[in-house]
Write a protein that holds these residues in place. Structure first.
Motif, short mmCIF file in Angstrom:
data_model
loop_
_atom_site.label_atom_id
_atom_site.label_comp_id
_atom_site.label_asym_id
_atom_site.label_seq_id
_atom_site.Cartn_x
_atom_site.Cartn_y
_atom_site.Cartn_z
N GLN A 158 0.63 9.11 -2.66
CA GLN A 158 -0.16 8.63 -1.52
C GLN A 158 -0.49 7.16 -1.67
O GLN A 158 -0.49 6.41 -0.68
N ALA A 159 -0.78 6.73 -2.89
CA ALA A 159 -1.05 5.31 -3.13
C ALA A 159 0.17 4.47 -2.78
O ALA A 159 0.06 3.40 -2.17
N ALA A 160 1.36 4.95 -3.16
CA ALA A 160 2.59 4.23 -2.86
C ALA A 160 2.82 4.15 -1.36
O ALA A 160 3.28 3.12 -0.84
N ASP A 161 2.48 5.20 -0.63
CA ASP A 161 2.64 5.21 0.82
C ASP A 161 1.73 4.17 1.47
O ASP A 161 2.14 3.43 2.38
N VAL A 162 0.48 4.08 1.00
CA VAL A 162 -0.46 3.08 1.56
C VAL A 162 0.04 1.68 1.24
O VAL A 162 -0.06 0.77 2.07
N LEU A 163 0.60 1.48 0.06
CA LEU A 163 1.11 0.17 -0.32
C LEU A 163 2.26 -0.26 0.59
O LEU A 163 2.32 -1.42 1.04
N ARG A 164 3.17 0.67 0.88
CA ARG A 164 4.30 0.34 1.77
C ARG A 164 3.79 -0.06 3.16
O ARG A 164 4.25 -1.05 3.75
N LYS A 165 2.83 0.69 3.69
CA LYS A 165 2.28 0.39 5.01
C LYS A 165 1.55 -0.95 5.01
O LYS A 165 1.60 -1.69 6.00
N THR A 166 0.88 -1.26 3.90
CA THR A 166 0.13 -2.51 3.82
C THR A 166 1.06 -3.71 3.85
O THR A 166 0.79 -4.71 4.54
N LYS A 167 2.16 -3.63 3.13
CA LYS A 167 3.10 -4.75 3.13
C LYS A 167 3.73 -4.93 4.50
O LYS A 167 3.94 -6.06 4.96
N LEU A 168 4.00 -3.83 5.20
CA LEU A 168 4.54 -3.93 6.56
C LEU A 168 3.52 -4.54 7.51
O LEU A 168 3.84 -5.36 8.36
N ALA A 169 2.25 -4.13 7.36
CA ALA A 169 1.19 -4.64 8.24
C ALA A 169 0.99 -6.14 8.07
O ALA A 169 0.67 -6.85 9.03
N GLU A 170 1.19 -6.64 6.84
CA GLU A 170 1.05 -8.07 6.59
C GLU A 170 2.33 -8.84 6.89
O GLU A 170 2.36 -10.07 6.73
N ALA A 171 3.36 -8.13 7.32
CA ALA A 171 4.64 -8.75 7.71
C ALA A 171 5.20 -9.64 6.60
O ALA A 171 5.63 -10.78 6.85
N LEU A 172 5.19 -9.13 5.39
CA LEU A 172 5.68 -9.90 4.25
C LEU A 172 7.18 -9.69 4.08
O LEU A 172 7.69 -8.58 4.25
#
Length: 343
Positions: free
Chosen positions: A174-188
């Motif tokens: 679940q932590a890995a899933d939140v990390l993936r979404k966070t990087k997408l949200a920041e458009a990195l």
């Protein structure tokens, strides 16, 4: 010795009073010494304390401390053990003193010295999306002993909450899933490298999380075990979350209620909360670079106010300078440099 010197001086023609002054005593003191038959009371004779251990006793204590049965024990354990056998050799402090004199006041035998964990690598961020911190905190549910788990990712430079989610349990997946979404949200970009700091919990060091970090170009950074000060930004954020006036007085009914409240908090924290660590601009303003213009404007306002009423100012105006860098777990010399610059 003093009396002999005075007698020689008097024989040579000096007065007794003058001879006593040279020696450093009064003539009345000399008279008392003569009556008592004392040569020089100022000569200090060191008396051996009656309770001093003999050399033989000290050697016996050393032999006991290095005995196979006691070599791994401290004096606090040795002395009671001897007492249980009907033996008393000396006090614990005497044991410690003798071991210290013999340079054995350390871990002896197979006893190992306490393990020291190296302080985490220091990092500095001078812009957003360079250095993140994340952690998990509990949110109380209406079932006693059960909690919801808030996963929270923040940007250390701007203090902005860049990613979050509430789950019913803790897991590396679940932590890995939140990390993936966070990087997408920041458009990195795919090759954009971010240092991600956390504590040593199992979700933080799980195989899935570490593999995801490697795939996303994240550089892992971990706190020392049981040292919360190594992750101060996340700890501070959780305190703000738990003590904000809007925090519910009753436990959350379900995970959806918890998510709804956290969403409201994140919006307030990022867009409305004037952060004291950011010269009272919002995390979003600093994240987007708008804080520089705001701080310059404040500085101008204060300088103009001082010009209008200089008598109301005893020193410089308030420091509204933009803090260009933020440090995570800085070395002592880095802290000293920061203090000097602030002064």
């Amino acid at each position: 010795m003093a009396m002999e010197s005075i007698a020689k001086a008097v024989t040579a023609g000096a007065t007794q009073k003058r001879a006593c002054e040279v020696v450093g005593i009064r003539d009345r003191t000399l008279q008392n010494w003569c009556k008592e038959g004392v040569n020089d009371r100022r000569t200090t004779v060191r008396k051996v304390p009656k309770n001093k251990l003999s050399q033989q006793e000290r050697e016996a204590i050393m032999a006991i401390c290095n005995n196979e049965d006691f070599k791994n024990l401290s004096p606090k354990q040795i002395v009671p053990s001897l007492a249980d056998k009907g033996i008393y050799m000396a006090s614990e402090s005497s044991f410690y003193r003798i071991l210290r004199d013999a340079d054995q006041l350390k871990h002896r035998g197979r006893s190992a010295s306490p393990a020291t964990t190296k302080k985490p690598e220091p990092y500095t961020a001078d812009g957003p999306n360079q250095l993140w911190s994340w952690d998990i905190t509990y949110l109380a549910s209406n079932l006693k002993g059960m909690f919801f788990y808030l996963y929270l990712f923040m940007d250390i430079y701007s203090r902005k909450i860049v990613g979050w989610e509430v789950y019913k349990n803790e897991s590396s997946e679940q932590a890995a899933d939140v990390l993936r979404k966070t990087k997408l949200a920041e458009a990195l970009a795919t090759n954009h490298e971010v240092v991600l700091h956390s504590d040593n919990g199992s979700p933080m060091k799980g195989a899935t999380m570490l593999a995801t970090m490697q795939k996303l170009g994240m550089v892992p950074s971990f706190s020392r075990p049981s040292v919360s000060n190594d992750n101060p930004f996340s700890e501070s954020l959780f305190k703000t979350l738990k003590y904000v006036p809007s925090y519910p007085s009753k436990p959350f009914e379900n995970v959806e209620d918890a998510r709804q409240w956290v969403a409201t908090f994140v919006e307030w924290y990022n867009d409305s909360h004037r952060h004291s660590g950011l010269k009272f601009v919002t995390p979003t303003q600093r994240h987007n670079g708008k804080d520089k213009a705001l701080l310059r404007r404040r500085k101008y306002i204060y300088e103009q106010a001082k010009k209008r009423h200089p008598e109301r100012w005893s020193g410089e105006t308030r420091n509204w300078n933009h803090e260009a860098k933020v440090m995570l777990n800085p070395l002592n010399e880095q802290l000293d440099d920061k203090v000097k610059k602030a002064a």
